[in-house]
Design a protein around this motif. Sequence first.
Motif, PDB file in Angstrom:
ATOM      1  N   PRO A 171      -8.769  18.838  12.920  1.00 43.81           N
ATOM      2  CA  PRO A 171      -9.437  19.979  13.551  1.00 43.81           C
ATOM      3  C   PRO A 171      -8.516  20.745  14.494  1.00 43.81           C
ATOM      4  O   PRO A 171      -7.540  20.207  14.998  1.00 43.81           O
ATOM      5  N   TRP A 205      -9.139  22.739  17.986  1.00 42.23           N
ATOM      6  CA  TRP A 205     -10.089  23.061  19.051  1.00 42.23           C
ATOM      7  C   TRP A 205      -9.422  23.981  20.061  1.00 42.23           C
ATOM      8  O   TRP A 205      -8.238  23.821  20.377  1.00 42.23           O
ATOM      9  N   SER A 218     -10.303  24.118  10.348  1.00 43.34           N
ATOM     10  CA  SER A 218     -11.564  23.589  10.875  1.00 43.34           C
ATOM     11  C   SER A 218     -11.553  23.775  12.390  1.00 43.34           C
ATOM     12  O   SER A 218     -10.949  23.001  13.124  1.00 43.34           O
ATOM     13  N   GLY A 235     -13.076  24.497  16.278  1.00 41.18           N
ATOM     14  CA  GLY A 235     -14.141  24.352  17.266  1.00 41.18           C
ATOM     15  C   GLY A 235     -13.745  25.033  18.558  1.00 41.18           C
ATOM     16  O   GLY A 235     -12.600  24.890  19.003  1.00 41.18           O
ATOM     17  N   VAL A 293     -14.251  25.171  22.461  1.00 39.69           N
ATOM     18  CA  VAL A 293     -14.710  24.197  23.447  1.00 39.69           C
ATOM     19  C   VAL A 293     -15.438  24.851  24.616  1.00 39.69           C
ATOM     20  O   VAL A 293     -16.438  24.320  25.105  1.00 39.69           O
ATOM     21  N   GLN A 331     -19.291  32.168  14.565  1.00 45.24           N
ATOM     22  CA  GLN A 331     -19.924  31.400  13.498  1.00 45.24           C
ATOM     23  C   GLN A 331     -19.856  32.118  12.161  1.00 45.24           C
ATOM     24  O   GLN A 331     -19.728  31.479  11.109  1.00 45.24           O
ATOM     25  N   ALA A 369     -16.236  29.211  12.341  1.00 45.33           N
ATOM     26  CA  ALA A 369     -15.815  28.343  13.446  1.00 45.33           C
ATOM     27  C   ALA A 369     -17.071  27.867  14.172  1.00 45.33           C
ATOM     28  O   ALA A 369     -18.136  28.478  14.064  1.00 45.33           O
ATOM     29  N   ARG A 370     -16.932  26.789  14.940  1.00 45.00           N
ATOM     30  CA  ARG A 370     -18.087  26.188  15.607  1.00 45.00           C
ATOM     31  C   ARG A 370     -17.953  26.292  17.124  1.00 45.00           C
ATOM     32  O   ARG A 370     -16.855  26.222  17.668  1.00 45.00           O
ATOM     33  N   SER A 371     -19.094  26.416  17.781  1.00 43.01           N
ATOM     34  CA  SER A 371     -19.157  26.281  19.236  1.00 43.01           C
ATOM     35  C   SER A 371     -19.537  24.832  19.541  1.00 43.01           C
ATOM     36  O   SER A 371     -20.505  24.310  18.983  1.00 43.01           O
ATOM     37  N   LEU A 372     -18.767  24.181  20.422  1.00 36.57           N
ATOM     38  CA  LEU A 372     -18.901  22.739  20.611  1.00 36.57           C
ATOM     39  C   LEU A 372     -19.701  22.328  21.847  1.00 36.57           C
ATOM     40  O   LEU A 372     -20.091  21.165  21.955  1.00 36.57           O
ATOM     41  N   SER A 405     -13.887  12.610  18.129  1.00 34.78           N
ATOM     42  CA  SER A 405     -13.327  13.348  16.998  1.00 34.78           C
ATOM     43  C   SER A 405     -12.002  12.744  16.565  1.00 34.78           C
ATOM     44  O   SER A 405     -11.256  12.219  17.399  1.00 34.78           O
TER      45      SER A 405
END
Length: 224
Positions: A13, A15, A53, A55, A57, A74, A78-81, A127
């Motif tokens: 990942p 981040w 991948s 994220g 933070v 999104q 991408a992701r919000s963690l 992770s």
Amino acid sequence: MSLAAHTQSANAPVWVLGEALMDCIAQPDGSLVPHLGGSPYNLALATALQGGSVGFVAPFSTDAFGQALIDHLQANHARSLLPRSPLPTSLAVVQLTNGQPSYGFYRDGVADRDYQVADVVALLEASPPGVLHSGSLMAMPPEHHKVLQIIAAAKRLGWTISVDVNLRTRVASDVPAYLQAVLEVAALADWLKASDEDLELLGFTDVSLSNASPSWRHWPTTPL
């Protein structure tokens, strides 16, 4: 090799711990036009678009700007963690003079600084190791104290550390303290991005591609 290619090959990942803000561009009539921004936020988007991948933070605000930032993140996979924050989104007011931007930042009591070190470390521990990217405004005092703790924990857990210096001395209330903080954060980096102007402000001279690696290996922890 790009950041995304590195992490794809290692199935790791990426981040990003950094600012997500609205760049409010000043218009000739005095109005402001907001744009999604923040160099760490833009890096997260670019890496995700290359297949990484990713994220993010730092928290996003529950305000309208925060919603726009997280929706765009999104939408680009991408992701919000971390949970959303009730604090407002950070703002940067951008003035353009002959095509050159100058910035004024509003960074007190904002969402992307509304996190606890222990919460981020817990995420890192849960992770598989990857790349943790930070720097930019997050290296400015007093925020750098939290960032240093998180980076140190990430290194112990086997994460690769990426730092973008991206100095903003005009918005620092104490420039020597700011440069000291940046040096401390950058000293922990495995990968480091710095412009010629950044290096000059930190006291380096005559840095080129041919001598960049030796300069980094002897990176100081106090300004030169």
